[in-house]
Design a protein around this motif. Structure first.
Motif, PDB file in Angstrom:
ATOM      1  N   UNK A 261       0.839  -1.189   0.000  1.00 27.33           N
ATOM      2  CA  UNK A 261       0.000   0.000   0.000  1.00 27.33           C
ATOM      3  C   UNK A 261       0.888   1.258   0.000  1.00 27.33           C
ATOM      4  N   UNK A 262       1.929   1.202   0.850  1.00 28.06           N
ATOM      5  CA  UNK A 262       2.795   2.377   0.929  1.00 28.06           C
ATOM      6  C   UNK A 262       3.551   2.614  -0.370  1.00 28.06           C
ATOM      7  N   UNK A 263       3.985   1.549  -1.019  1.00 28.83           N
ATOM      8  CA  UNK A 263       4.642   1.700  -2.328  1.00 28.83           C
ATOM      9  C   UNK A 263       3.753   2.451  -3.300  1.00 28.83           C
ATOM     10  N   UNK A 264       2.470   2.055  -3.267  1.00 26.73           N
ATOM     11  CA  UNK A 264       1.537   2.675  -4.194  1.00 26.73           C
ATOM     12  C   UNK A 264       1.411   4.172  -3.895  1.00 26.73           C
ATOM     13  N   UNK A 265       1.305   4.477  -2.569  1.00 22.08           N
ATOM     14  CA  UNK A 265       1.187   5.897  -2.179  1.00 22.08           C
ATOM     15  C   UNK A 265       2.424   6.672  -2.625  1.00 22.08           C
ATOM     16  N   UNK A 266       3.603   5.991  -2.386  1.00 21.40           N
ATOM     17  CA  UNK A 266       4.841   6.687  -2.749  1.00 21.40           C
ATOM     18  C   UNK A 266       4.905   6.954  -4.248  1.00 21.40           C
ATOM     19  N   UNK A 267       4.569   5.960  -5.015  1.00 25.17           N
ATOM     20  CA  UNK A 267       4.599   6.116  -6.473  1.00 25.17           C
ATOM     21  C   UNK A 267       3.683   7.241  -6.904  1.00 25.17           C
ATOM     22  N   UNK A 268       2.505   7.297  -6.268  1.00 27.93           N
ATOM     23  CA  UNK A 268       1.550   8.345  -6.625  1.00 27.93           C
ATOM     24  C   UNK A 268       2.122   9.716  -6.278  1.00 27.93           C
ATOM     25  N   UNK A 269       2.782   9.801  -5.078  1.00 32.98           N
ATOM     26  CA  UNK A 269       3.358  11.076  -4.651  1.00 32.98           C
ATOM     27  C   UNK A 269       4.459  11.540  -5.609  1.00 32.98           C
ATOM     28  N   UNK A 270       5.314  10.519  -5.970  1.00 32.25           N
ATOM     29  CA  UNK A 270       6.403  10.862  -6.901  1.00 32.25           C
ATOM     30  C   UNK A 270       5.847  11.381  -8.212  1.00 32.25           C
ATOM     31  N   UNK A 271       4.820  10.696  -8.709  1.00 37.04           N
ATOM     32  CA  UNK A 271       4.216  11.114  -9.979  1.00 37.04           C
ATOM     33  C   UNK A 271       3.669  12.537  -9.860  1.00 37.04           C
ATOM     34  N   UNK A 272       2.991  12.799  -8.730  1.00 41.39           N
ATOM     35  CA  UNK A 272       2.413  14.142  -8.542  1.00 41.39           C
ATOM     36  C   UNK A 272       3.505  15.200  -8.464  1.00 41.39           C
ATOM     37  N   UNK A 273       4.528  14.866  -7.661  1.00 42.31           N
ATOM     38  CA  UNK A 273       5.574  15.869  -7.495  1.00 42.31           C
ATOM     39  C   UNK A 273       6.305  16.104  -8.815  1.00 42.31           C
ATOM     40  N   UNK A 274       6.474  15.039  -9.578  1.00 44.33           N
ATOM     41  CA  UNK A 274       7.106  15.194 -10.900  1.00 44.33           C
ATOM     42  C   UNK A 274       6.278  16.121 -11.779  1.00 44.33           C
ATOM     43  N   UNK A 275       4.976  15.919 -11.675  1.00 45.55           N
ATOM     44  CA  UNK A 275       4.065  16.747 -12.457  1.00 45.55           C
ATOM     45  C   UNK A 275       4.238  18.223 -12.068  1.00 45.55           C
ATOM     46  N   UNK A 276       4.289  18.441 -10.738  1.00 43.91           N
ATOM     47  CA  UNK A 276       4.447  19.830 -10.279  1.00 43.91           C
ATOM     48  C   UNK A 276       5.785  20.401 -10.690  1.00 43.91           C
ATOM     49  N   UNK A 277       6.838  19.538 -10.561  1.00 44.65           N
ATOM     50  CA  UNK A 277       8.155  20.020 -10.917  1.00 44.65           C
ATOM     51  C   UNK A 277       8.198  20.451 -12.387  1.00 44.65           C
ATOM     52  N   UNK A 278       7.590  19.630 -13.222  1.00 41.92           N
ATOM     53  CA  UNK A 278       7.550  19.979 -14.646  1.00 41.92           C
ATOM     54  C   UNK A 278       6.782  21.282 -14.878  1.00 41.92           C
ATOM     55  N   UNK A 279       5.672  21.384 -14.167  1.00 38.78           N
ATOM     56  CA  UNK A 279       4.857  22.588 -14.326  1.00 38.78           C
ATOM     57  C   UNK A 279       5.662  23.824 -13.927  1.00 38.78           C
ATOM     58  N   UNK A 280       6.400  23.671 -12.791  1.00 39.87           N
ATOM     59  CA  UNK A 280       7.208  24.787 -12.297  1.00 39.87           C
ATOM     60  C   UNK A 280       8.274  25.176 -13.317  1.00 39.87           C
ATOM     61  N   UNK A 281       8.930  24.090 -13.836  1.00 42.81           N
ATOM     62  CA  UNK A 281       9.997  24.344 -14.809  1.00 42.81           C
ATOM     63  C   UNK A 281       9.447  25.086 -16.035  1.00 42.81           C
ATOM     64  N   UNK A 282       8.325  24.631 -16.506  1.00 45.36           N
ATOM     65  CA  UNK A 282       7.706  25.280 -17.670  1.00 45.36           C
ATOM     66  C   UNK A 282       7.380  26.736 -17.371  1.00 45.36           C
ATOM     67  N   UNK A 283       6.818  26.942 -16.164  1.00 40.23           N
ATOM     68  CA  UNK A 283       6.434  28.318 -15.800  1.00 40.23           C
ATOM     69  C   UNK A 283       7.650  29.232 -15.736  1.00 40.23           C
ATOM     70  N   UNK A 284       8.738  28.647 -15.115  1.00 42.69           N
ATOM     71  CA  UNK A 284       9.956  29.456 -15.005  1.00 42.69           C
ATOM     72  C   UNK A 284      10.504  29.829 -16.379  1.00 42.69           C
TER      73      UNK A 284
END
Lengths: 218, 377
Positions: free
Chosen positions: A56-79
């Motif tokens: 269960x925790x692996x799944x949560x972690x994977x989801x978090x990583x995916x979300x944070x990656x998404x945000x990181x990309x969004x931030x990079x694009x915005x910058x």
């Protein structure tokens, strides 16, 4: 229960990474005398439970990583967008700051033409003023000459007619009177002429100056 | 740290392009900031000369900017009457760098750009600080013409009443803009001490081709609006600590500051000794003779000598010759402070006559701003 489970792994149990599979495949050593060890069912249930929890925790972690990656990309694009925008604003500004050289030269030519026109009208005004001055000087000198002439004649006439009544004081009076009369008369005759000329001149100068300097604050 | 020699070298290169440089500068400034065009008169020739000479002066002493600081401070204070100084500096700086880059071509690089930007930044800061420091006095005074008298075809005596007391000292000048010639400022020297209502007299001679002086002489009316700048100039003011005698040599409307000085001395206890020589070409050039006679008659401390140079003076008390001729002939000049004011030609002739005569004077004072008639700001 957790304490019991932790205790049984022993210090030599080397865990590279605790995956659900690994948990499931763990085997505990049996107690040597009959069934005095742990309840096997309980151990297996615990292991199963733990595997589920890790999964269960692996799944949560994977989801978090995916979300944070998404945000990181969004931030990079915005910058990047910000940088691009700043660059283009700077370019725009420097374009505004540095107008086209041809435009600058065109503006300069227009200014030079205006300057030349005004200089010409100013020279014209100066000439008009100098001419007027010269004429006025000539008129004054002429009036003075005529006055002196008249004064001499008056003295002559007085001497001829005075006879025994002659006095130097009266002669001087006659001289001055004739001088002033003639001077005033000469000036009077040119005065109206002069004032007309002056008015015409002033209108001309006003006109010329107005061409050079339009009154935009009327 | 600014590389002064590099800056001066680049300026020498720039200067070879002559009038093209200020032309390009102003065109760039007006194109990028059209609002700034409103601050200048239609004709820009005089303005361009001023810019180049001011810049040249700053650049030649860029390694010792303290030496040019007084000039810059004066500029900063005077620019207050053109509107907000601070807001226009970035635009001016940009236009300047753009101009330099254009004319220097391949000699222009980032380092030189930095040096020029830094030098300009210092100049701007000194000017802005001086403008700010002067902000306790108004940038200009609104004034009204309360009396106008035409004394000769080309001479008028005008009384102006400002809306607040103008804190000038006798001998100083104020710049003036008439409503009919906007954005053209010319210096005039108050000819009297201020009256209790703050009003004072100006003497104006119409200079041939002069835009402001001709308008003032020919088309001024009582009630006309004017603007007056802050008082400037220390060349013709009296040394308050000196009690020594002074000699005033005036030509035409150069009488104006002298008349104010005479009024100032008259209020001293006791007045210092004054010799005033006032010259005109002809009788009618002595347009203020009656007022001067009233001011000086019966006063033992002043010798007033009106002079006429091109008309006979027989039968009158006027002295023949130019003011300096008469002063040299009759005056008591050695050891005195001498004040000279008149047209540029008159001032030059007077200075050279004094020099030729070899008079041992204490010192000779004359207005370096230019003549009091058509000098430009």
């Amino acid at each position: 229960m957790s304490e019991a489970a932790g205790g049984t792994y022993g210090p030599t149990w080397n865990v590279p990474a605790l995956t659900p599979e690994r948990v499931r495949s763990v085997r505990f050593s049996r107690t040597p005398i009959g069934r005095r060890g742990l309840s096997e069912d309980e151990v297996w249930r615990f292991v199963e439970h733990m595997a589920a929890e890790i999964a269960r925790r692996d799944a949560v972690e994977a989801a978090l990583i995916a979300t944070s990656e998404k945000y990181r990309n969004a931030l990079r694009t915005w910058q990047q967008e910000q940088v691009d925008r700043r660059d283009s604003v700077a370019q725009e500004r420097s374009k505004k700051r540095r107008p086209d050289v041809e435009l600058v030269n065109m503006m300069s030519r227009a200014q030079q033409e205006a300057d030349a026109l005004i200089a010409q009208t100013q020279a014209y005004c100066r000439q008009l003023a100098a001419d007027a001055q010269e004429q006025a000087d000539a008129l004054l000198d002429n009036a003075r000459l005529r006055a002196e002439d008249a004064a001499e004649r008056a003295v002559h006439t007085y001497r001829a007619s005075a006879g025994g009544e002659y006095s130097a004081a009266t002669e001087e009076l006659e001289r001055r009177l004739a001088w002033v009369r003639t001077f005033i008369a000469s000036l009077g005759s040119v005065e109206s002429q002069l004032s007309t000329a002056r008015q015409a001149l002033e209108m001309e100068v006003e006109r010329v100056v107005d061409i050079a300097q339009p009154r935009e604050r009327v | 740290m600014i590389d002064a020699s590099r800056l001066q070298k680049s300026w020498a290169t720039i200067a070879q392009f002559g009038d093209q440089v200020p032309l390009f500068f102003y065109s760039t400034l007006f194109l990028t900031n059209p609002g700034t065009r409103e601050m200048f008169p239609i004709t820009m020739s005089a303005q361009r000369d001023r810019l180049v000479s001011a810049l040249g002066r700053v650049i030649s002493q860029v390694d010792d900017l303290a030496a040019v600081a007084p000039v810059l401070q004066q500029l900063g204070r005077e620019h207050r009457k053109f509107g907000v100084v601070r807001d226009h500096f970035p635009a001016v700086g940009d236009a300047l760098l753009s101009t330099l880059e254009h004319f220097l071509g391949s000699d222009w690089d980032d380092e030189l750009a930095r040096d020029w930007a830094e030098a300009f930044g210092i100049v701007a800061r000194v000017m802005i600080e001086a403008a700010d420091a002067a902000s306790d006095t108004p940038p200009w005074y609104n004034a009204v013409v309360t009396d106008y008298e035409r004394r000769a075809p080309d001479i008028a005596v005008i009384r102006v009443t400002p809306d607040a007391p103008v804190p000038y000292r006798p001998g100083q000048s104020v710049s003036l803009e008439t409503g009919s010639r906007p954005r053209l400022w010319r210096y005039f020297s108050p000819a009297t001490l201020p009256d209790p209502d703050g009003s004072f007299e100006l003497h104006v001679r119409a200079v041939g081709g002069g835009m402001v002086s001709t308008a003032l002489v020919q088309s001024t009316q009582t009630g006309d609006a004017l603007r007056l700048g802050a008082p400037v100039g220390e060349d013709l003011t009296l040394d308050p600590d000196s009690r020594g005698g002074i000699v005033l040599i005036a030509g035409g409307t150069g009488l104006a500051p002298m008349k104010a000085l005479v009024q100032q001395v008259a209020a001293e206890q006791p007045p210092r000794a004054v010799q005033l020589y006032w010259g005109g070409r002809r009788h009618h050039d002595l347009y203020d003779l009656r007022a001067m006679e009233r001011l000086t008659s019966g006063q033992s401390w002043i010798t007033f000598v009106p002079c006429v140079s091109t008309e006979p003076t027989t039968g009158s008390y006027l002295q023949p010759g130019t003011a300096v001729d008469v002063a040299l002939r009759h005056g008591d000049l050695p050891g005195r402070d001498i004040y000279v004011c008149g047209s540029p030609g008159m001032v030059a002739a007077t200075l050279s006559a004094l020099g030729d005569a070899g008079v041992e004077t204490a010192s000779v004072h004359w207005e370096r701003l230019g003549s009091n008639e058509e000098a430009s700001v």
